[in-house]
Design a protein around this motif. Sequence first.
Motif, PDB file in Angstrom:
ATOM      1  N   LYS A   1       0.811  -1.223   0.000  1.00 54.67           N
ATOM      2  CA  LYS A   1       0.000   0.000   0.000  1.00 54.67           C
ATOM      3  C   LYS A   1       0.843   1.272   0.000  1.00 54.67           C
ATOM      4  N   GLU A   2       1.985   1.212   0.691  1.00 50.07           N
ATOM      5  CA  GLU A   2       2.740   2.449   0.925  1.00 50.07           C
ATOM      6  C   GLU A   2       3.912   2.577  -0.044  1.00 50.07           C
ATOM      7  N   ARG A   3       3.819   3.602  -0.906  1.00 50.15           N
ATOM      8  CA  ARG A   3       4.924   3.874  -1.835  1.00 50.15           C
ATOM      9  C   ARG A   3       6.215   4.147  -1.044  1.00 50.15           C
TER      10      ARG A   3
ATOM     11  N   VAL B   1     -12.320   5.392  11.399  1.00 49.38           N
ATOM     12  CA  VAL B   1     -13.178   6.014  12.423  1.00 49.38           C
ATOM     13  C   VAL B   1     -13.597   7.441  12.064  1.00 49.38           C
ATOM     14  N   SER B   2     -12.813   8.089  11.161  1.00 49.62           N
ATOM     15  CA  SER B   2     -13.138   9.479  10.835  1.00 49.62           C
ATOM     16  C   SER B   2     -12.900   9.749   9.352  1.00 49.62           C
ATOM     17  N   PRO B   3     -13.724   9.149   8.472  1.00 50.65           N
ATOM     18  CA  PRO B   3     -13.534   9.404   7.037  1.00 50.65           C
ATOM     19  C   PRO B   3     -13.807  10.863   6.681  1.00 50.65           C
ATOM     20  N   GLU B   4     -14.670  11.506   7.488  1.00 50.28           N
ATOM     21  CA  GLU B   4     -14.941  12.936   7.259  1.00 50.28           C
ATOM     22  C   GLU B   4     -13.842  13.771   7.949  1.00 50.28           C
ATOM     23  N   PHE B   5     -13.708  15.029   7.529  1.00 51.86           N
ATOM     24  CA  PHE B   5     -12.671  15.878   8.130  1.00 51.86           C
ATOM     25  C   PHE B   5     -12.953  16.112   9.607  1.00 51.86           C
ATOM     26  N   HIS B   6     -11.894  15.982  10.409  1.00 46.49           N
ATOM     27  CA  HIS B   6     -12.008  16.319  11.842  1.00 46.49           C
ATOM     28  C   HIS B   6     -10.631  16.786  12.309  1.00 46.49           C
ATOM     29  N   PRO B   7     -10.600  17.858  13.120  1.00 45.10           N
ATOM     30  CA  PRO B   7      -9.296  18.371  13.577  1.00 45.10           C
ATOM     31  C   PRO B   7      -8.460  17.322  14.317  1.00 45.10           C
ATOM     32  N   LEU B   8      -9.126  16.427  15.074  1.00 47.17           N
ATOM     33  CA  LEU B   8      -8.360  15.402  15.800  1.00 47.17           C
ATOM     34  C   LEU B   8      -7.803  14.347  14.841  1.00 47.17           C
ATOM     35  N   ALA B   9      -8.586  14.051  13.787  1.00 48.88           N
ATOM     36  CA  ALA B   9      -8.088  13.118  12.760  1.00 48.88           C
ATOM     37  C   ALA B   9      -6.851  13.727  12.098  1.00 48.88           C
ATOM     38  N   LYS B  10      -6.947  15.022  11.815  1.00 49.63           N
ATOM     39  CA  LYS B  10      -5.792  15.730  11.220  1.00 49.63           C
ATOM     40  C   LYS B  10      -4.592  15.670  12.156  1.00 49.63           C
ATOM     41  N   ALA B  11      -4.840  15.930  13.460  1.00 48.26           N
ATOM     42  CA  ALA B  11      -3.738  15.910  14.432  1.00 48.26           C
ATOM     43  C   ALA B  11      -3.077  14.533  14.466  1.00 48.26           C
ATOM     44  N   ALA B  12      -3.906  13.472  14.464  1.00 47.11           N
ATOM     45  CA  ALA B  12      -3.352  12.112  14.527  1.00 47.11           C
ATOM     46  C   ALA B  12      -2.498  11.812  13.302  1.00 47.11           C
ATOM     47  N   LYS B  13      -3.029  12.121  12.121  1.00 46.11           N
ATOM     48  CA  LYS B  13      -2.284  11.825  10.892  1.00 46.11           C
ATOM     49  C   LYS B  13      -1.032  12.690  10.784  1.00 46.11           C
ATOM     50  N   ASP B  14      -1.155  13.972  11.137  1.00 52.28           N
ATOM     51  CA  ASP B  14       0.011  14.860  11.043  1.00 52.28           C
ATOM     52  C   ASP B  14       1.102  14.434  12.037  1.00 52.28           C
ATOM     53  N   ALA B  15       0.691  14.042  13.253  1.00 51.11           N
ATOM     54  CA  ALA B  15       1.685  13.620  14.244  1.00 51.11           C
ATOM     55  C   ALA B  15       2.392  12.346  13.778  1.00 51.11           C
TER      56      ALA B  15
ATOM     57  N   ILE C   1      -1.905   3.976  11.790  1.00 53.40           N
ATOM     58  CA  ILE C   1      -2.668   5.138  12.276  1.00 53.40           C
ATOM     59  C   ILE C   1      -3.539   5.706  11.160  1.00 53.40           C
ATOM     60  N   GLU C   2      -2.978   5.789   9.938  1.00 53.23           N
ATOM     61  CA  GLU C   2      -3.770   6.290   8.803  1.00 53.23           C
ATOM     62  C   GLU C   2      -5.000   5.417   8.564  1.00 53.23           C
ATOM     63  N   ALA C   3      -4.792   4.098   8.616  1.00 51.44           N
ATOM     64  CA  ALA C   3      -5.908   3.171   8.368  1.00 51.44           C
ATOM     65  C   ALA C   3      -6.991   3.347   9.434  1.00 51.44           C
TER      66      ALA C   3
HETATM   67  N1  LIG Z   1     -10.128  12.646   8.174  1.00 53.22           N
HETATM   68  C1  LIG Z   1      -9.285  13.673   8.137  1.00 53.22           C
HETATM   69  N2  LIG Z   1      -9.537  14.780   8.873  1.00 53.22           N
HETATM   70  C2  LIG Z   1      -8.691  15.826   8.866  1.00 53.22           C
HETATM   71  N3  LIG Z   1      -7.545  15.899   8.136  1.00 53.22           N
HETATM   72  C3  LIG Z   1      -7.235  14.833   7.391  1.00 53.22           C
HETATM   73  C4  LIG Z   1      -8.078  13.662   7.333  1.00 53.22           C
HETATM   74  N4  LIG Z   1      -7.493  12.771   6.488  1.00 53.22           N
HETATM   75  C5  LIG Z   1      -6.370  13.351   6.060  1.00 53.22           C
HETATM   76  N5  LIG Z   1      -6.179  14.576   6.578  1.00 53.22           N
HETATM   77  C6  LIG Z   1      -5.076  15.506   6.340  1.00 53.22           C
HETATM   78  O1  LIG Z   1      -4.469  15.201   5.096  1.00 53.22           O
HETATM   79  C7  LIG Z   1      -3.114  14.804   5.291  1.00 53.22           C
HETATM   80  C8  LIG Z   1      -2.773  13.686   4.326  1.00 53.22           C
HETATM   81  O2  LIG Z   1      -3.596  12.578   4.641  1.00 53.22           O
HETATM   82  P1  LIG Z   1      -3.516  11.223   3.831  1.00 53.22           P
HETATM   83  O3  LIG Z   1      -4.490  10.269   4.404  1.00 53.22           O
HETATM   84  O4  LIG Z   1      -3.619  11.505   2.367  1.00 53.22           O
HETATM   85  O5  LIG Z   1      -2.094  10.756   4.254  1.00 53.22           O
HETATM   86  P2  LIG Z   1      -0.733  10.732   3.458  1.00 53.22           P
HETATM   87  O6  LIG Z   1       0.306  11.250   4.404  1.00 53.22           O
HETATM   88  O7  LIG Z   1      -0.879  11.406   2.145  1.00 53.22           O
HETATM   89  O8  LIG Z   1      -0.541   9.200   3.332  1.00 53.22           O
HETATM   90  P3  LIG Z   1      -0.498   8.237   2.083  1.00 53.22           P
HETATM   91  O9  LIG Z   1       0.187   8.988   0.962  1.00 53.22           O
HETATM   92  O10 LIG Z   1       0.296   7.111   2.610  1.00 53.22           O
HETATM   93  O11 LIG Z   1      -1.943   7.900   1.830  1.00 53.22           O
HETATM   94  C9  LIG Z   1      -3.028  14.407   6.772  1.00 53.22           C
HETATM   95  O12 LIG Z   1      -1.706  14.546   7.290  1.00 53.22           O
HETATM   96  C10 LIG Z   1      -3.999  15.376   7.412  1.00 53.22           C
HETATM   97  O13 LIG Z   1      -3.407  16.658   7.618  1.00 53.22           O
END
Ligand SMILES: Nc1ncnc2c1ncn2[C@@H]1O[C@H](COP(=O)(O)OP(=O)(O)OP(=O)(O)O)[C@@H](O)[C@H]1O
Length: 115
Positions: free
Chosen positions: A20-22, A75-89, A68-70
């Motif tokens: 899955k991950e390039r 759990v949060s397919p829609e945008f949410h600030p906490l989802a963003k925080a988790a993915k960004d961290a 974490i991305e999966a």
């Molecule tokens: N559900 C969400 N809510 C809020 N922000 C999100 C959400 N999903 C993604 N993001 C934002 O978009 C950025 C990129 O997310 P994405 O899922 O595309 O990951 P990625 O780092 O591009 O991983 P990959 O390329 O492996 O899919 C995240 O770091 C986050 O800031």
Amino acid sequence: MQIIAAFRYAIAGIVYCVRKERHMKIHITAALLVLAAAWNWRLSRIELAVLIVTIAAVMAVEMINTAIEALVDKVSPEFHPLAKAAKDAAAGAVLVQALAAVGVGYVLFWDKLFK
Ligand SMILES: Nc1ncnc2c1ncn2[C@@H]1O[C@H](COP(=O)(O)OP(=O)(O)OP(=O)(O)O)[C@@H](O)[C@H]1O
């Protein structure tokens, strides 16, 4: 869980991340190149150990990032600030580890490459 089953799930997790991950493909290619360079320049045992731990750490952090991305996507397919925080961290953790790996590469190979 039986130990064989546990191994099978763990291998399935690794295969999932590689497929899955390039970035995982890039990490594996870089790891093979670096290990070839280590063999070429006959790194010491301790240098090789540092290299192996560094390579494993990069891949492990990348796999935790994928997990974490999966989970966030589930759990949060829609945008949410906490989802963003988790993915960004999680992405930040990968960056920190990748920069550390560059530092290790610099310490181990710079002299051999340029002196
Ligand atoms: N559900 C969400 N809510 C809020 N922000 C999100 C959400 N999903 C993604 N993001 C934002 O978009 C950025 C990129 O997310 P994405 O899922 O595309 O990951 P990625 O780092 O591009 O991983 P990959 O390329 O492996 O899919 C995240 O770091 C986050 O800031």
